[in-house]
Design an enzyme around this catalytic site. Structure first.
Site, PDB file in Angstrom:
ATOM      1  N   SER A  49     -30.905  12.134  24.067  1.00  0.00           N
ATOM      2  CA  SER A  49     -30.457  11.826  22.674  1.00  0.00           C
ATOM      3  C   SER A  49     -31.558  11.534  21.810  1.00  0.00           C
ATOM      4  O   SER A  49     -32.599  10.554  22.066  1.00  0.00           O
ATOM      5  CB  SER A  49     -29.406  10.818  22.735  1.00  0.00           C
ATOM      6  OG  SER A  49     -29.049  10.344  21.352  1.00  0.00           O
ATOM      7  N   HIS A  75      -5.593  15.372  39.828  1.00  0.00           N
ATOM      8  CA  HIS A  75      -5.394  15.006  38.453  1.00  0.00           C
ATOM      9  C   HIS A  75      -6.465  14.199  37.693  1.00  0.00           C
ATOM     10  O   HIS A  75      -5.979  13.320  36.761  1.00  0.00           O
ATOM     11  CB  HIS A  75      -3.737  14.379  38.349  1.00  0.00           C
ATOM     12  CG  HIS A  75      -2.707  15.128  39.143  1.00  0.00           C
ATOM     13  ND1 HIS A  75      -1.952  16.136  38.847  1.00  0.00           N
ATOM     14  CD2 HIS A  75      -2.420  14.815  40.365  1.00  0.00           C
ATOM     15  CE1 HIS A  75      -1.218  16.319  39.733  1.00  0.00           C
ATOM     16  NE2 HIS A  75      -1.335  16.040  40.515  1.00  0.00           N
TER      17      HIS A  75
END
Length: 485
Positions: free
Chosen positions: A290, A160
């Site tokens: 970036s 999870h």
């Protein structure tokens, strides 16, 4: 307005990035016009050769003329003929006949358009699988080497996406490999299940060939067998309409979509691990992550795989819908759709396999980061071990459980409310109640004692399942691959 000169260099027209930017030259050629129309001519040659061998009045000179012009394709003439006739197969019949005047009368004898169209598609699909399978095997091989190298390195497991029991870096990689091994078997099965459409005529009844051979059924069957063998297939579909069943396309694209799902899951895991700074894909020396944030190391290869894998997974919807609406012996609403989805599925699979190979050849592991994260979570996971050790030393389980409950909640508050490190073990060391096991705490917290049989599972899995599956591809493993744009 187009940039001056753009028309000449092709920049004024849309080009699929699958071919212009990403796919390998081999897969690009497999779905090229030259491969397609060159295969048509070879199929016409196979048909003429087989018909001649069974007694039809076809001469050696006609066969030789066809053989000499298999790749002598005037594409400009073919385009002009198609514009005039509005029929691609007849345009190429005329173009072939133009450079084979002696054989003109027997080219395409008794055949329908799907003789070259569908049979060529089946050849291209088979060849596409033959290009993909070694690439998939190479990815599995690279990941197997990685799994073997890190079979013993403990790492925090997640269920999870919450901290769970420890596993190892190699064992987690084996989860990826197992999915890819299933894909390898599925692609092999889909390729081996492909049959040839063969020589079936306009509605699949072989009526035109039965007429050519004056009602001799055995010769029609032998014609089908001969042409099938010449095309490199062991079997042909026994019954067809005008086309081979479009359910075949469903089976082909289903296994490719499944491969896409596997790669999407793998690359998503890598992207999550990159965020945790535990594992990174390769990052080039001059690569920019970036334009605005120079420090960033974005997992662009894995992101590309996920992006294209999503496209690959959606393509199976096309043949599902096409097969469902093929009325009776066939309708033509399959044609334009199949030109797009079949090629794009193989091109996309080719791209993501090449990219994943590049990723798997340069995965970087950061053991110190992994160790630090384990230290943050392991103390809580070790509570059961501590309780068992205390009981063996003569303690009461319920008293010990309560002590640990209180200390663990105090430590959790430090982590969650104060942003501090997990100090649970320090609290255990400071509590005299736990003095009987203080000297054993280090061994109780050894990460390798929490990974169970993970290292043994890796070794057994690689030896018994993975390496044997790669044996047919050993000669095609090749060297490292450079990333496309």
């Amino acid at each position: 307005m187009a940039t001056p000169g753009a028309e000449e260099d092709g920049l004024a027209r849309y080009r699929s990035p699958l071919v212009s930017r990403y796919a390998s030259p081999e897969m690009g050629f497999n779905f090229s016009e030259r491969k397609k129309f060159g295969t048509w001519r070879r199929l016409w040659l196979y048909l003429a050769q087989a018909e001649k061998s069974l007694g039809l009045p076809i001469t050696d000179e006609q066969i030789q003329e066809m053989e000499a012009n298999l790749d002598n394709i005037d594409f400009k003439m073919a385009a002009e003929e198609e514009k005039k006739l509005r029929h691609d197969v007849m345009a190429h019949v005329h173009t072939f006949a133009h450079c084979c005047p002696k054989a003109a009368a027997i080219i395409h004898l008794g055949a329908t358009s799907c003789y070259v169209g569908d049979n060529t598609d089946l050849i291209v699909l088979r060849d596409g699988f033959n290009l993909l399978l070694p690439k998939l095997a190479r990815v599995i091989s690279r990941l197997a080497d990685f799994a073997e190298k890190y079979a013993d390195l403990p790492t925090l497991g997640f269920t999870h996406y919450q901290p769970a029991q420890l596993t190892t870096v190699g064992k987690r990689c084996c989860l990826w490999i197992q999915d890819l091994c299933m894909d390898l078997r599925n692609l092999e099965r889909a390729r081996d299940d492909l049959r040839f459409r063969g020589v079936k005529g306009t509605t699949g009844t072989q009526a035109s060939f039965l007429q050519l051979f004056e009602g001799d059924h055995s010769k029609v069957e032998e014609l089908d067998r001969l042409v099938t063998a010449k095309a490199g297939f062991k079997r042909a579909y026994m019954v067809t309409g005008q086309t081979y069943s479009r359910k075949v396309d469903i089976e082909v694209l289903s296994v490719l979509a499944s491969l896409g799902a596997s790669i999407h899951k793998i690359c998503t895991d890598i992207r999550l691990l990159a965020n945790l700074k535990e594992i990174e894909e390769p990052f080039e020396k001059d690569q920019i992550g970036s334009s605005a944030m120079p420090y960033k190391r974005n997992p662009m290869r894995s992101e590309r795989c996920c992006s294209l894998a999503r496209h690959l997974m959606t393509l199976v919807l096309d043949p599902l819908q096409t097969a469902s609406v093929q009325w009776f012996e066939r309708t033509l609403d399959d044609s334009a759709n199949r030109r797009v989805c079949l090629a794009e599925a193989f091109l996309t699979a080719d791209i993501i396999l090449s990219t994943l190979q590049n990723i798997s050849e340069g995965l970087v592991v950061y053991p110190k980061v992994i160790e630090r994260r384990i230290r943050q979570e392991l103390p809580f996971m070790a509570t059961e071990n501590i309780i068992m050790a205390m009981v063996k030393a003569g303690g009461n389980r319920q008293d010990c459980h309560e002590k640990i409950r209180v200390l663990s909640q105090q430590a959790a508050a430090v982590v969650k409310q104060e942003g501090g490190d997990n100090d649970f073990i320090d609290r255990v060391r400071a509590d005299s109640y736990f003095s009987p096991i203080h000297k054993h705490l280090e061994s109780l917290l050894d990460p390798s004692s929490f990974t169970g049989r993970a290292p043994q599972q890796v070794a057994k899995f690689l030896k018994e399942e993975v390496r044997p599956a790669l044996i047919p591809y050993q000669s095609k493993m090749g060297g490292k691959i450079e990333l496309a744009l």
